[in-house]
Write an enzyme that holds these catalytic residues in place. Structure first.
Site, PDB file in Angstrom:
ATOM      1  N   GLU A 193      -1.798   3.134   2.649  1.00 35.99           N
ATOM      2  CA  GLU A 193      -2.591   1.912   2.840  1.00 35.99           C
ATOM      3  C   GLU A 193      -3.432   2.024   4.113  1.00 35.99           C
ATOM      4  OE1 GLU A 193      -1.705  -2.924   3.240  1.00 35.99           O
ATOM      5  OE2 GLU A 193      -0.067  -1.484   3.437  1.00 35.99           O
TER       6      GLU A 193
ATOM      7  N   LYS B  27      -5.671  -5.261  -3.011  1.00 37.43           N
ATOM      8  CA  LYS B  27      -4.302  -5.737  -2.795  1.00 37.43           C
ATOM      9  C   LYS B  27      -4.208  -7.207  -3.184  1.00 37.43           C
ATOM     10  CE  LYS B  27      -0.712  -5.665   0.816  1.00 37.43           C
ATOM     11  NZ  LYS B  27      -0.426  -5.228   2.209  1.00 37.43           N
TER      12      LYS B  27
ATOM     13  N   TYR C  19       3.419 -13.057   7.836  1.00 38.69           N
ATOM     14  CA  TYR C  19       4.693 -13.360   8.490  1.00 38.69           C
ATOM     15  C   TYR C  19       5.105 -12.136   9.298  1.00 38.69           C
ATOM     16  CZ  TYR C  19       6.481 -10.662   4.490  1.00 38.69           C
ATOM     17  OH  TYR C  19       6.703  -9.688   3.544  1.00 38.69           O
TER      18      TYR C  19
ATOM     19  N   CYS D  77       1.440  -1.708  -1.029  1.00 39.83           N
ATOM     20  CA  CYS D  77       2.566  -2.181  -0.222  1.00 39.83           C
ATOM     21  C   CYS D  77       3.238  -3.447  -0.774  1.00 39.83           C
ATOM     22  CB  CYS D  77       2.111  -2.366   1.222  1.00 39.83           C
ATOM     23  SG  CYS D  77       3.452  -2.249   2.437  1.00 39.83           S
TER      24      CYS D  77
ATOM     25  N   SER E 192       4.284   0.322   5.621  1.00 36.72           N
ATOM     26  CA  SER E 192       5.486  -0.490   5.814  1.00 36.72           C
ATOM     27  C   SER E 192       6.215  -0.067   7.086  1.00 36.72           C
ATOM     28  CB  SER E 192       6.410  -0.315   4.597  1.00 36.72           C
ATOM     29  OG  SER E 192       7.606  -1.036   4.751  1.00 36.72           O
TER      30      SER E 192
END
Length: 216
Positions: free
Chosen positions: A41, A111, A117, A147, A184
């Site tokens: 990504e 995406k 968050y 992701c 990630s």
């Protein structure tokens, strides 16, 4: 089909250096006789680029770097994380996977699920994908996700509840393979959670899943 997963460590904002690294790994994949090479990504930008995304000059420079990558794909397919412009909509950009094959542009898969968050603030910059489609690449039906797009399906997102599920949106297309480009971040026991997330998507779609994460 031979697939190379280029789990590189791009530098945030270093577009030229990241492009050179991408071209280097495309050549390595070609030497290994890969049919497809997959990058993480936002591999061209580094993750997270944050408010660099608000600079028109940065986006223009990113588009210029893509012109070096497209002709380097003769003889194989390349899937690389980038962003693309989205004029006239709520947000001016998409977080995308660029799909290339044999020196030609195939398309963008955007995406869908944009986390806002913890360390993520993607909805600040990006519009969600309008659709999730199955692409024909090297004669195979391939779903491409980015992701977070596979996380809610495994009920592994506690912080929010998305309306859409990209894994289920791909199910009708019966892909032969699902590819996930990721950036990630690490935390304790994350590897086990990632395996669970990937297994759930693979079982639902009844196909293998290849996961390509940014490293470093």
């Amino acid at each position: 089909m031979r697939v190379a997963l280029a789990q590189i460590n791009p530098l945030v904002g270093a577009l030229s250096d990241n492009r050179k690294k991408i071209l280097e790994y495309i050549e390595k994949a070609r030497e290994e006789r890969a049919d497809i090479v997959v990058f993480p990504e936002m591999a061209l930008l580094g993750y997270p680029p944050q408010d660099l995304l608000l600079l028109p000059s940065f986006i223009k420079a990113l588009v210029e770097q893509l012109q070096y990558i497209i002709p380097a794909t003769y003889g194989l397919a390349v899937i690389v994380g980038c962003v693309r412009e989205n004029p006239g909509k709520e947000k001016g950009l998409y977080n995308s996977a660029l799909l290339l094959e044999n020196g030609e542009f195939i398309g963008f898969q955007d995406k869908t699920l944009l986390p806002t968050y913890d360390v993520f603030s993607e909805r600040r910059y990006f519009e969600p994908a309008s659709q999730n489609k199955v692409w024909t690449i090297k004669g195979k039906r391939i779903g491409v996700t980015i992701c977070e797009d596979i996380w809610q399906h495994a009920e592994s997102v506690e912080e929010t509840k998305y309306v859409r599920d990209p894994v289920l949106e791909l199910k009708e297309g019966a892909p032969d393979l699902l590819i996930n480009l990721a950036a990630s971040p690490y935390f304790l026991a994350r590897h086990t959670t990632r395996l669970t997330v990937c297994q759930k998507a693979a079982r639902t779609l009844k196909c293998p899943l290849l996961y390509c994460n940014q490293v470093g």
